[in-house]
Enzyme design. Structure first.
Site, PDB file in Angstrom:
ATOM      1  N   HIS A  84      42.101  42.112 -36.638  1.00 31.72           N
ATOM      2  CA  HIS A  84      42.614  40.812 -37.074  1.00 31.72           C
ATOM      3  C   HIS A  84      44.096  40.968 -37.376  1.00 31.72           C
ATOM      4  O   HIS A  84      44.506  41.929 -38.018  1.00 31.72           O
ATOM      5  CB  HIS A  84      41.883  40.334 -38.337  1.00 31.72           C
ATOM      6  CG  HIS A  84      42.423  39.033 -38.845  1.00 31.72           C
ATOM      7  ND1 HIS A  84      42.003  37.819 -38.355  1.00 31.72           N
ATOM      8  CD2 HIS A  84      43.390  38.759 -39.752  1.00 31.72           C
ATOM      9  CE1 HIS A  84      42.678  36.853 -38.948  1.00 31.72           C
ATOM     10  NE2 HIS A  84      43.528  37.384 -39.796  1.00 31.72           N
ATOM     11  N   ASP A 163      34.913  28.719 -46.337  1.00 30.42           N
ATOM     12  CA  ASP A 163      36.299  29.061 -45.998  1.00 30.42           C
ATOM     13  C   ASP A 163      36.929  27.975 -45.142  1.00 30.42           C
ATOM     14  O   ASP A 163      38.104  27.638 -45.334  1.00 30.42           O
ATOM     15  CB  ASP A 163      36.366  30.402 -45.257  1.00 30.42           C
ATOM     16  CG  ASP A 163      37.794  30.673 -44.825  1.00 30.42           C
ATOM     17  OD1 ASP A 163      38.646  30.851 -45.718  1.00 30.42           O
ATOM     18  OD2 ASP A 163      38.091  30.659 -43.614  1.00 30.42           O
ATOM     19  N   ARG A 170      43.687  24.197 -48.704  1.00 28.51           N
ATOM     20  CA  ARG A 170      44.858  24.996 -49.106  1.00 28.51           C
ATOM     21  C   ARG A 170      46.073  24.630 -48.263  1.00 28.51           C
ATOM     22  O   ARG A 170      47.201  24.609 -48.746  1.00 28.51           O
ATOM     23  CB  ARG A 170      44.545  26.492 -48.950  1.00 28.51           C
ATOM     24  CG  ARG A 170      43.594  27.006 -50.017  1.00 28.51           C
ATOM     25  CD  ARG A 170      43.039  28.375 -49.642  1.00 28.51           C
ATOM     26  NE  ARG A 170      44.084  29.333 -49.356  1.00 28.51           N
ATOM     27  CZ  ARG A 170      43.985  30.308 -48.439  1.00 28.51           C
ATOM     28  NH1 ARG A 170      42.890  30.467 -47.739  1.00 28.51           N
ATOM     29  NH2 ARG A 170      44.971  31.127 -48.250  1.00 28.51           N
ATOM     30  N   SER A 185      39.599  35.015 -47.510  1.00 25.04           N
ATOM     31  CA  SER A 185      39.377  34.114 -46.372  1.00 25.04           C
ATOM     32  C   SER A 185      39.202  34.931 -45.083  1.00 25.04           C
ATOM     33  O   SER A 185      38.246  34.748 -44.331  1.00 25.04           O
ATOM     34  CB  SER A 185      40.580  33.173 -46.260  1.00 25.04           C
ATOM     35  OG  SER A 185      40.629  32.536 -45.017  1.00 25.04           O
ATOM     36  N   LYS A 189      35.248  36.000 -43.075  1.00 26.27           N
ATOM     37  CA  LYS A 189      34.906  35.667 -41.685  1.00 26.27           C
ATOM     38  C   LYS A 189      34.604  36.924 -40.876  1.00 26.27           C
ATOM     39  O   LYS A 189      33.686  36.942 -40.058  1.00 26.27           O
ATOM     40  CB  LYS A 189      36.052  34.884 -41.035  1.00 26.27           C
ATOM     41  CG  LYS A 189      36.106  33.440 -41.541  1.00 26.27           C
ATOM     42  CD  LYS A 189      37.310  32.688 -41.030  1.00 26.27           C
ATOM     43  CE  LYS A 189      38.572  33.116 -41.723  1.00 26.27           C
ATOM     44  NZ  LYS A 189      39.697  32.195 -41.668  1.00 26.27           N
TER      45      LYS A 189
HETATM   46  N1  URA Z   1      44.211  33.247 -42.050  1.00 27.32           N
HETATM   47  C1  URA Z   1      43.004  32.990 -42.589  1.00 27.32           C
HETATM   48  O1  URA Z   1      41.984  33.073 -41.922  1.00 27.32           O
HETATM   49  N2  URA Z   1      42.966  32.640 -43.880  1.00 27.32           N
HETATM   50  C2  URA Z   1      44.047  32.537 -44.657  1.00 27.32           C
HETATM   51  O2  URA Z   1      43.934  32.223 -45.815  1.00 27.32           O
HETATM   52  C3  URA Z   1      45.296  32.805 -44.075  1.00 27.32           C
HETATM   53  C4  URA Z   1      45.338  33.167 -42.770  1.00 27.32           C
END
Ligand code: URA
Length: 424
Positions: A84, A163, A170, A185, A189
């Site tokens: 990621h 999320d 957010r 967050s 995932k």
């Molecule tokens: N990417 C995400 O998946 N979540 C965040 O809070 C910021 C970037």
């Protein structure tokens, strides 16, 4: 046990510690709609201002995972490993990296997002390939992983729904830039996706979420710790995002550059980062293949073709190009000393490569092609970069974004070091 949303908010507002039960309750109630958006926005702001301790972050992550389903990936006979990136300008690395790591013997389940703001999204880039489909169901993901060894697709709706709701909130309440909220967050995932190992590319610099090395290091440490607490082996590289990655920024432009890398060419920085991340992923997967050699052999390109075709795309179809292309030229002779990632990212976004709201469409062909690297000598009048767009009226805004982001000076300059640090 039932809590009051106001008590949870005021506890965090006053610098207190949220109990496991309070965290479980507030995220479950928010997902159900029993805690209102304005209450969650207030709690997110209190978290942004007062932070969370390691135990709170870990529990928050678990509660977000528990808000949905964990993807049950089948045993595909290969170790599962994913990566990621915290997002940057010209960051197309997933495109060559995922097929490369699959060609080295691992299986890569890459569930990805779309871009918002000046950082591009992997799905937006791949959707510039004619026919390519981002949405797969759990059975299709499992079947493609078993068959091709790699899948890049949209996250499924049942994966960490708390999320999805919270991130959208957010985004419009000035509460994105909280390390506990970003870390939980991202990690919720990735843990829910069911990968067996995770490598994080945490960006540092003007084009990144976190501009300073201190904040990026803290974000990386927080995510590696969450991985450890949830039994997911996690490593992080801290990498430069003060200049764009590679020579292209924009969806189809970045796909074309990724294909160059998969065919053994492409810009040196894109190759360097792809290989560095592949090495980390292969180490986590317990495989000792040499990714540089596999990239050069063309095997990763073959996996790319199969991966694109498996999702309905035509890997040999011409990519969309923008209707209008024009250069930005050097105003004086000297050395290109600054090519600011944020300025280039905003320019590409204004040209149509990115979206302002999540329901906006992106232009496949829009973006920026860099013609000169930091440290290169240029003559007055020489093109430094090209602006690509279907909407020529957007060019003025792109030029304005670049006005202080491109600096030609008399002093020699070097591209900042790409690989800054590693947390293992
Ligand atoms: N990417 C995400 O998946 N979540 C965040 O809070 C910021 C970037």
């Amino acid at each position: 046990m039932t809590f009051s949303a106001v008590d949870v908010i005021t506890t965090k507002r006053d610098g207190g510690h949220l109990s496991d039960e309070a965290i479980d309750w507030v995220l479950a109630a928010y997902t159900r709609g029993d805690v209102a958006d304005e209450q969650m926005a207030s709690l997110a702001m209190a978290i942004l201002l007062n932070g969370m301790e390691a135990q709170e972050i870990s529990r928050w992550t678990q509660a977000m995972i528990d808000s949905g389903e964990v993807l049950a990936l089948p045993d595909v006979g290969r170790p599962l490993v994913d990566k990621h990136s915290t997002g940057g300008v010209g960051d197309k690395i997933t495109l060559p990296l995922a097929p490369l790591v699959a060609a080295c013997g691992a299986a890569v389940p890459q569930l990805s997002g779309r871009g918002l703001g000046h950082t591009g999204g992997t799905l937006d880039k791949l959707e510039s390939i004619p026919g390519w489909r981002a949405s797969l169901n759990a059975e299709e993901i499992a079947a493609q992983l078993a068959d091709v060894g790699v899948v890049i697709c949209a996250t499924t709706p049942t994966l960490a729904p708390a999320d999805r709701k919270l991130y959208a909130l957010r985004d419009v309440t000035g509460t994105v830039e909280s390390i506990p909220l970003i870390a939980s967050s991202i990690m919720s995932k990735k843990i829910a996706e069911g990968t067996g190992g995770l490598v994080l590319d945490v960006k540092v610099g003007s084009g990144a979420f976190m501009k300073s090395l201190d904040r990026s290091t803290e974000l990386a440490r927080t995510m590696v710790a969450i991985g450890g607490a949830h039994g997911l082996p996690t490593r992080a590289l801290l990498t430069d995002m003060s200049v764009p990655l590679g020579r292209t920024v924009g969806n189809a432009l970045e796909v074309a550059e990724s294909v160059e890398v998969l065919r053994g060419g492409g810009p040196a920085d894109v190759v360097e980062l792809t290989v560095a991340l592949a090495r980390e992923m292969l180490a986590l997967a317990g495989l000792d293949a040499d990714p540089a050699a596999v990239l050069a052999s063309g095997a990763a390109y073959e996996v790319w073709e199969r991966m694109i075709a498996a999702q309905g795309g035509d890997p040999s179809a011409p990519l969309p190009v923008a209707a209008h292309v024009e250069p930005v030229v050097a105003e004086r002779s000297g050395v290109l000393s600054t090519c600011d990632a944020l300025a280039v990212g905003i320019a590409a976004w204004r040209l149509g490569a990115g979206r302002a709201r999540k329901e906006d469409a992106v232009q496949a062909g829009a973006g920026v092609r860099l013609l000169v690297e930091v440290g290169e000598e240029v003559e007055a009048g020489q093109p430094l970069l090209e602006l690509h767009t279907d909407t020529p009226a957007a060019v003025a805004g792109a030029r304005a974004a670049l006005s202080s982001g491109l600096v030609v000076s008399e002093e020699p300059a070097e591209r900042p070091r790409l690989l800054i640090d590693a947390l293992r």
